[in-house]
Scaffold this motif. Structure first.
Motif, PDB file in Angstrom:
ATOM      1  N   SER A  92       0.875  -1.435  -0.107  1.00 43.94           N
ATOM      2  CA  SER A  92      -0.087  -0.006  -0.178  1.00 43.94           C
ATOM      3  C   SER A  92       1.079   1.175   0.322  1.00 43.94           C
ATOM      4  N   ALA A  93       2.033   1.159   0.973  1.00 40.40           N
ATOM      5  CA  ALA A  93       2.917   2.589   0.829  1.00 40.40           C
ATOM      6  C   ALA A  93       3.502   2.502  -0.520  1.00 40.40           C
ATOM      7  N   LEU A  94       4.031   1.254  -0.953  1.00 42.04           N
ATOM      8  CA  LEU A  94       4.786   1.140  -2.129  1.00 42.04           C
ATOM      9  C   LEU A  94       4.044   1.968  -3.462  1.00 42.04           C
ATOM     10  N   PHE A  95       2.700   1.890  -3.492  1.00 40.07           N
ATOM     11  CA  PHE A  95       1.953   2.154  -4.578  1.00 40.07           C
ATOM     12  C   PHE A  95       1.774   3.735  -4.439  1.00 40.07           C
ATOM     13  N   ASN A 101      12.018   5.640  -0.828  1.00 39.29           N
ATOM     14  CA  ASN A 101      11.769   6.067   0.250  1.00 39.29           C
ATOM     15  C   ASN A 101      11.039   4.978   1.181  1.00 39.29           C
ATOM     16  N   ALA A 102      10.197   4.234   0.502  1.00 35.77           N
ATOM     17  CA  ALA A 102       9.377   3.091   1.035  1.00 35.77           C
ATOM     18  C   ALA A 102      10.636   1.983   1.833  1.00 35.77           C
ATOM     19  N   VAL A 103      11.373   1.798   0.893  1.00 39.05           N
ATOM     20  CA  VAL A 103      12.639   0.689   1.244  1.00 39.05           C
ATOM     21  C   VAL A 103      13.513   1.331   2.356  1.00 39.05           C
ATOM     22  N   LEU A 141      12.368   9.575  11.358  1.00 30.89           N
ATOM     23  CA  LEU A 141      11.778  10.599  11.310  1.00 30.89           C
ATOM     24  C   LEU A 141      12.233  11.529  10.208  1.00 30.89           C
ATOM     25  N   LEU A 142      13.389  11.575   9.859  1.00 31.26           N
ATOM     26  CA  LEU A 142      14.032  12.253   8.691  1.00 31.26           C
ATOM     27  C   LEU A 142      13.448  11.724   7.239  1.00 31.26           C
ATOM     28  N   ILE A 143      13.264  10.359   7.387  1.00 31.63           N
ATOM     29  CA  ILE A 143      12.618   9.926   5.811  1.00 31.63           C
ATOM     30  C   ILE A 143      11.354  10.157   5.794  1.00 31.63           C
ATOM     31  N   ILE A 144      10.630  10.261   6.906  1.00 31.46           N
ATOM     32  CA  ILE A 144       8.908  10.240   6.693  1.00 31.46           C
ATOM     33  C   ILE A 144       8.520  11.751   6.979  1.00 31.46           C
ATOM     34  N   ARG A 145       9.466  12.543   6.939  1.00 27.14           N
ATOM     35  CA  ARG A 145       9.238  14.017   7.574  1.00 27.14           C
ATOM     36  C   ARG A 145       8.210  14.469   6.320  1.00 27.14           C
ATOM     37  N   THR A 153       0.603  10.408   4.048  1.00 28.08           N
ATOM     38  CA  THR A 153       0.157   9.304   5.143  1.00 28.08           C
ATOM     39  C   THR A 153       0.483   7.987   5.127  1.00 28.08           C
ATOM     40  N   TYR A 154       0.749   7.802   3.706  1.00 26.77           N
ATOM     41  CA  TYR A 154       1.331   6.235   3.441  1.00 26.77           C
ATOM     42  C   TYR A 154       2.589   5.974   4.126  1.00 26.77           C
ATOM     43  N   ALA A 155       3.327   6.912   4.592  1.00 27.88           N
ATOM     44  CA  ALA A 155       4.585   6.915   5.210  1.00 27.88           C
ATOM     45  C   ALA A 155       4.295   6.287   6.517  1.00 27.88           C
ATOM     46  N   LEU A 156       3.106   6.216   7.183  1.00 23.76           N
ATOM     47  CA  LEU A 156       2.470   5.542   8.088  1.00 23.76           C
ATOM     48  C   LEU A 156       2.448   4.021   7.982  1.00 23.76           C
ATOM     49  N   TYR A 157       1.804   3.859   6.804  1.00 23.08           N
ATOM     50  CA  TYR A 157       1.759   2.405   5.997  1.00 23.08           C
ATOM     51  C   TYR A 157       3.276   1.610   6.146  1.00 23.08           C
TER      52      TYR A 157
END
Length: 293
Positions: A92-95, A101-103, A141-145, A153-157
């Protein structure tokens, strides 16, 4: 000095690098399907193909008959649940996120596993490793800022995928050593297939074009190859030398994300990823030093 010959360590490092490349290529194929196929359909079709390939491996090696204790069956079930959750949240995040970033968020898994093992399994955790884990979380936190367009919000996924993989890995740690690895992987693949079927019931499936079929077959082949390499790599060389090569997955993802989608992480994301990787490598080597003592 390590206890394994140089040739074995070199082979192990190559296998780990191939394993990470397999996962990155699988992720690239899955992300390429995001605009043409719904999530449930992707998970189901890839799950069927992967289960067939893994089932063939299991059959060829005579691993169909498995006699597990009730405790191991419960751990296999818990591990499968973690695998299913990881597949749903990560894809879901990858989509909806750049591949690298997801990896990059997933690179926190060794840190979360070390922390969870201390909290739930009673494994020791000294102040040095705890400090490295906290520093690694700063990198996450730096990655998903929040970016210029607001917080994704998909960073939370992706973070939920980290939690699910942590559950999977902790369950794997508790399995008896006699349980065949690929048999456990087969159960996980079947679990993801069932998830895809469940999600697909509420989706409008799209026709499978030749391009989509090629991507699905390639994805199944790449992830099966990654599973096989992950089994082989544990049987050669010194794990203290080989394990850090798991972070080559981030390099593969950055390269493939640039080539396939024109995406490349920004400086702050790269800084965060570097912090997470450095914290993970330190945590691993600290565990090895304590184990030798």
């Amino acid at each position: 000095m390590t206890g394994a010959p140089w040739a074995d360590n070199t082979r192990g490092a190559a296998l780990m690098t191939l394993c990470m490349a397999g996962y990155a290529l699988n992720d690239t194929c899955i992300k390429a399907l995001a605009d043409t196929m719904p999530l449930g359909q992707v998970l189901f079709l890839r799950g069927v193909l992967t289960s067939v390939l893994i089932g063939a491996w299991v059959g060829c090696h005579g691993l169909w008959r498995v006699h597990l204790s009730r405790r191991d069956w419960s751990r296999v079930a818990l591990r499968t649940l973690g695998e299913v959750g990881a597949a749903y949240f990560f894809i879901s995040a990858l989509f909806h996120m750049p591949l690298a970033n997801a990896v990059a968020v997933l690179q926190a898994i060794p840190l979360t596993v070390a922390l969870a093992a201390a909290l739930f399994l009673g494994e020791p955790l000294g102040w040095r490793r705890l400090s490295a884990i906290l520093l690694g979380f700063v990198g996450v936190l730096l990655i998903i800022r929040p970016g210029p367009d607001g917080f994704n919000t998909y960073a939370l996924y992706a973070l939920m995928a980290v939690a699910a993989v942590t559950l999977r890995d902790l369950s794997t740690r508790r399995l008896d050593g006699s349980v065949p690895t690929m048999t456990v992987v087969l159960f996980a693949s079947l679990g993801v297939t069932v998830l895809g079927a469940g999600l697909g019931g509420s989706e409008v499936w799209t026709p499978v074009t030749a391009q989509a079929a090629t991507l699905l077959v390639a994805s199944a082949a790449f992830i099966t190859g990654a599973y096989v390499c992950s089994v082989m790599v544990m049987r050669v060389g010194d794990i203290g030398v080989i394990a850090p090569f798991r972070y080559t997955g981030l390099l593969w993802s950055m390269l493939l994300g640039l080539l396939a989608f024109g995406d490349f992480p920004g400086p702050v994301t790269l800084l965060g990823a570097g912090i997470v990787v450095a914290a993970g490598v330190f945590t691993f080597y600290r565990e090895r030093a304590l184990a030798r003592r």
